[in-house]
Design an enzyme around this catalytic site. Structure first.
Site, PDB file in Angstrom:
ATOM      1  N   PRO A 218       0.587  -0.921   0.053  1.00 15.17           N
ATOM      2  CA  PRO A 218      -0.459  -0.199  -0.138  1.00 15.17           C
ATOM      3  C   PRO A 218       0.798   1.331  -0.359  1.00 15.17           C
ATOM      4  O   PRO A 218       2.351   0.969   0.296  1.00 15.17           O
ATOM      5  CB  PRO A 218      -0.544  -0.381   1.689  1.00 15.17           C
ATOM      6  CG  PRO A 218      -0.384  -1.499   1.982  1.00 15.17           C
ATOM      7  CD  PRO A 218       0.984  -1.866   1.632  1.00 15.17           C
ATOM      8  N   PRO A 219       0.387   2.838   0.094  1.00 14.52           N
ATOM      9  CA  PRO A 219       1.008   3.664  -0.561  1.00 14.52           C
ATOM     10  C   PRO A 219       1.906   4.023   0.871  1.00 14.52           C
ATOM     11  O   PRO A 219       1.105   3.809   1.880  1.00 14.52           O
ATOM     12  CB  PRO A 219      -0.291   4.770  -0.790  1.00 14.52           C
ATOM     13  CG  PRO A 219      -1.189   3.819  -1.201  1.00 14.52           C
ATOM     14  CD  PRO A 219      -1.169   2.518  -0.531  1.00 14.52           C
TER      15      PRO A 219
ATOM     16  N   THR B 293       4.047   2.799   2.696  1.00 16.09           N
ATOM     17  CA  THR B 293       4.302   1.863   3.829  1.00 16.09           C
ATOM     18  C   THR B 293       6.271   2.189   3.057  1.00 16.09           C
ATOM     19  O   THR B 293       7.252   0.819   3.925  1.00 16.09           O
ATOM     20  CB  THR B 293       4.539  -0.023   3.098  1.00 16.09           C
ATOM     21  OG1 THR B 293       3.899   0.379   1.629  1.00 16.09           O
ATOM     22  CG2 THR B 293       3.021   0.387   3.671  1.00 16.09           C
ATOM     23  N   GLY B 294       7.173   2.368   2.778  1.00 21.42           N
ATOM     24  CA  GLY B 294       8.711   2.683   2.907  1.00 21.42           C
ATOM     25  C   GLY B 294       8.677   1.887   1.486  1.00 21.42           C
ATOM     26  O   GLY B 294      10.438   1.404   1.475  1.00 21.42           O
ATOM     27  N   LYS B 295       8.078   1.661  -0.139  1.00 25.85           N
ATOM     28  CA  LYS B 295       8.586   1.381  -0.859  1.00 25.85           C
ATOM     29  C   LYS B 295       9.822   1.822  -1.506  1.00 25.85           C
ATOM     30  O   LYS B 295      11.160   1.610  -1.563  1.00 25.85           O
ATOM     31  CB  LYS B 295       8.176   0.930  -1.775  1.00 25.85           C
ATOM     32  CG  LYS B 295       7.209  -0.113  -1.618  1.00 25.85           C
ATOM     33  CD  LYS B 295       5.289  -0.645  -2.721  1.00 25.85           C
ATOM     34  CE  LYS B 295       4.331   0.670  -2.557  1.00 25.85           C
ATOM     35  NZ  LYS B 295       3.952   1.889  -1.710  1.00 25.85           N
TER      36      LYS B 295
ATOM     37  N   GLU C 237      -9.652 -14.285  12.526  1.00 25.97           N
ATOM     38  CA  GLU C 237      -8.675 -14.919  12.077  1.00 25.97           C
ATOM     39  C   GLU C 237      -8.016 -15.729  13.103  1.00 25.97           C
ATOM     40  O   GLU C 237      -7.165 -16.810  12.918  1.00 25.97           O
ATOM     41  CB  GLU C 237      -7.605 -14.030  12.031  1.00 25.97           C
ATOM     42  CG  GLU C 237      -7.823 -12.468  10.910  1.00 25.97           C
ATOM     43  CD  GLU C 237      -7.900 -13.095   9.640  1.00 25.97           C
ATOM     44  OE1 GLU C 237      -6.992 -14.239   8.991  1.00 25.97           O
ATOM     45  OE2 GLU C 237      -8.442 -12.717   8.945  1.00 25.97           O
TER      46      GLU C 237
ATOM     47  N   HIS D 146      -9.268 -19.303  12.197  1.00 23.38           N
ATOM     48  CA  HIS D 146      -9.011 -20.481  11.126  1.00 23.38           C
ATOM     49  C   HIS D 146      -8.043 -20.545  11.945  1.00 23.38           C
ATOM     50  O   HIS D 146      -7.412 -21.865  11.359  1.00 23.38           O
ATOM     51  CB  HIS D 146      -8.786 -18.812   9.900  1.00 23.38           C
ATOM     52  CG  HIS D 146      -9.292 -18.514   8.714  1.00 23.38           C
ATOM     53  ND1 HIS D 146      -9.935 -18.931   8.487  1.00 23.38           N
ATOM     54  CD2 HIS D 146      -9.359 -16.690   8.776  1.00 23.38           C
ATOM     55  CE1 HIS D 146     -10.630 -18.248   7.353  1.00 23.38           C
ATOM     56  NE2 HIS D 146     -10.779 -17.016   7.422  1.00 23.38           N
TER      57      HIS D 146
END
Ligand code: ADP
Ligand code: MG
Ligand code: ZN
Length: 596
Positions: free
Chosen positions: A199-200, A202-204, A420, A423
């Site tokens: 996602p935008p 996030t530190g890419k 979660e 699961h």
């Protein structure tokens, strides 16, 4: 910041250029007289045609006596003309001598030299390890790749937090760039293309720069949106130029930000823009394929839309290493906050741990923004420290402003945590299920949470018990919601699809129906077209197949509910810990699930 400095540098260069042109025009503006031979000059003087001369160095500018008072120019011969003064005197020519002859010379040299020096200087700065310099955009086609080279404050993995898995995955790329010989020696090949997806914010981008920083190699960065211009052909030329630049600087990292701008699936969209994009994409693919496999160049691309990428980009030899850069969990947020809190003076009542706990779903960029907003609040109040209340205000602003995501997450987190946990616990207690590798309630893509399971070893022959176990795990989320809240949510959509898919395969392909003789009830694998629609059985049998599928699903859901009912305490505890920590790894999970 790089953007701003290089832009202002451009403005400066532009301003200098304008000044230079004005000066040059002033100096030379009057000087573009018609040049004639010295002989012609002598003849004009002898014919009493010349009114005056201006002597400036070896240049002689003279004004004719005609009505227009035309000015002509000639150059004095270098073995001097001995009869010059005599001739001038005899014909009563008025003589002006410009003392400025040498200064004109210097001006001329200066005017020529300054721009040349300036261009050379910027050129060198842009090219050599040393400084950022200007973006090296000297021609129309050249890529606007920005170079970040080694001795500006280097960004390393230390500046990126909360994405430990991604960092670990990039470590061997760093090693390769740093010590390529070690890899070449044993014929090891390293992925040429690394795709960072997440996602935008996030530190890419940060991670890509840190990769180059860690490896201490040049970083050529270009946003794919800059490739795609309205002029057809420019994008492709820029790609070519970018790779050329990279080749001359290897080892280095090429970074293509927002790759989806060029890398969208081909064959969709508006004609004109699309042609351009396709050309650009094709050029990119060609460059990646044409790469010398031993070239020490790593291409990193980033996107938050991996789903729209053209499959051609993901083929082996291209971006075949994919690294997920997800939203940080609580401890990740704590680590990111630590990085950004370093810059601001904190009051004693600020508790970074509490801050991390109160900001679920925020990305690294949003956390950086949070710290900044808090500092702004303090500055406005003219305080010298940022306190907890400032962070409170900043957090509300970020969570409530623009997107509702953060707030939504705060409300739904409990349901997601139980879902979660359901699961995971079913997976733990159903015999033969794949082990749980990681559970998280951090939203990722469209999924609200995730429970990742990996088979311990690759299975080829799938026993019925295993398949039913997998279905039970898929339905475990729904079962937990029902058990705990007495209410079910839409969050199980993908789970239901998965369970139904397995049930249908069991019944139609693998002869596992309870009330039907084992028979192949599906078209042969590989069947296409109209044959696919042709059922090899009757309407009546079709209805019974559907019935069987529903029965398996029902049976399995009850199984999941039984398991969770028997382990209610584990379920509650696991959900609570998930709410606290947001993600749990395998070892910790197994400890919680097996505790008595
Ligand atoms: P992306 O490219 O994924 O959209 P960026 O790398 O541009 O995100 O992140 C923008 C800014 O947010 C970074 O410059 C940094 O200040 C901050 N940031 C984002 N992620 C992190 C992180 N994981 N660790 C530290 N800072 C981060
Ligand atoms: Mg980015
Ligand atoms: Zn689920």
């Amino acid at each position: 910041m790089e953007d701003r400095t290089s832009r202002s540098a451009w403005w400066l260069l532009l301003a200098a250029g304008v000044v230079w042109v004005v000066l040059a025009m002033n100096l030379w503006g009057n000087a573009d007289h018609q040049e004639v031979s010295y002989t012609a000059f002598r003849q004009d003087v002898a014919a009493d045609q010349v009114a005056s001369v201006v002597l400036s160095g070896s240049s002689i500018t003279f004004t004719l006596r005609d009505a227009a008072a035309r000015q002509l120019e000639t150059t004095a011969p270098s073995p001097p003309d001995p009869g010059f003064w005599q001739l001038i005197d005899r014909h009563h020519v008025e003589v002006w001598a410009h003392a400025g002859d040498s200064s004109t010379l210097w001006w001329t040299i200066g005017l020529v030299a300054i721009p040349v020096i300036a261009v050379l200087l910027f050129w060198r700065r842009g090219n050599e390890p040393g400084a950022g310099g200007l973006p090296t955009t000297f021609s129309f086609n050249q890529s606007k790749a920005r170079l970040y080279l080694s001795d500006r404050p280097r960004i390393t993995f230390e500046d990126v937090s909360g994405v430990d898995e991604a960092k670990a995955e990039l470590q061997d790329v760093v090693d390769f760039l740093r010590l390529p010989a070690r890899y070449h020696r044993v014929g090891a090949r390293i992925p040429k293309g690394v795709l960072l997806m997440g996602p935008p914010g996030t530190g890419k981008t940060l991670l890509a720069r840190a990769l180059a920083g860690e490896a201490r190699v040049p970083f050529l960065s270009l946003s794919a949106t800059e490739f795609v211009e309205m002029y057809v052909g420019v994008g492709a030329a820029r790609v070519r130029d970018l790779f050329e630049k990279a080749r001359s600087r290897a080892p280095c990292v090429i970074f293509l930000d927002e790759i989806d701008a060029v890398g969208r699936r081909r064959g969709t969209g508006v004609a004109n823009v699309n042609d351009e994009r396709e050309q650009t994409l094709n050029q990119l693919l060609a460059e990646m394929d044409g790469f010398d496999p031993s070239a020490e160049i790593v291409i990193v691309a980033a996107t938050n839309r991996p789903d729209v990428l053209d499959p051609a980009l993901l083929r082996p030899g291209r971006f075949d290493r994919r690294v997920v850069v997800g939203l940080p969990d609580r401890s990740g947020r704590r680590a990111i906050l630590d990085i950004h809190l370093r810059r601001v003076p904190l009051a004693a009542d600020v508790d970074p741990d509490a801050l991390a706990a109160a900001t679920p779903g925020l990305s690294g960029a949003e956390l950086a923004n949070l710290v900044n907003e808090a500092a702004v609040v303090a500055a406005r109040a003219d305080r010298v420290q940022v306190d907890a209340a400032d962070f409170e205000l900043a957090r509300d602003k970020i969570l409530l402003g623009g997107r509702r995501r953060g707030k939504l997450i705060l409300e739904d987190r409990r349901v997601i945590a139980f879902h979660e946990a359901g699961h995971a616990l079913v997976a733990f207690y159903v015999p033969g299920a794949d082990p749980v590798r990681k559970i998280s309630i951090i939203p990722h893509g469209f999924a609200l949470g995730a429970t990742h399971m990996v088979p311990d070893d690759e299975r080829v022959n799938l026993p019925r018990s295993y398949l039913e176990g997998r279905m039970a795990v898929a339905l475990g989320g729904r079962a937990a919601e029902q058990l705990v809240f007495g209410e079910i949510t839409s969050g199980a959509e993908a789970d239901l699809r998965e369970a139904t898919r397995i049930a249908r395969m069991m019944v139609t392909r693998w002869g596992m129906a309870r009330h039907l003789a084992p028979a192949a009830l599906a078209p042969d694998p590989g069947t296409e077209g109209p044959d696919l629609l042709e059922r090899p059985f009757s309407e009546d049998l079709a209805a019974r197949i559907d019935q069987e599928v529903l029965e398996v699903a029902d049976h399995v859901l009850h199984r999941a509910q039984d398991i969770l009912g028997a382990h209610r305490a584990h379920l509650e505890r696991l959900a609570e810990i998930l709410l606290q920590e947001e993600s749990i790894d395998r070892a910790r999970f197994e400890e919680i699930a097996s505790a008595s």
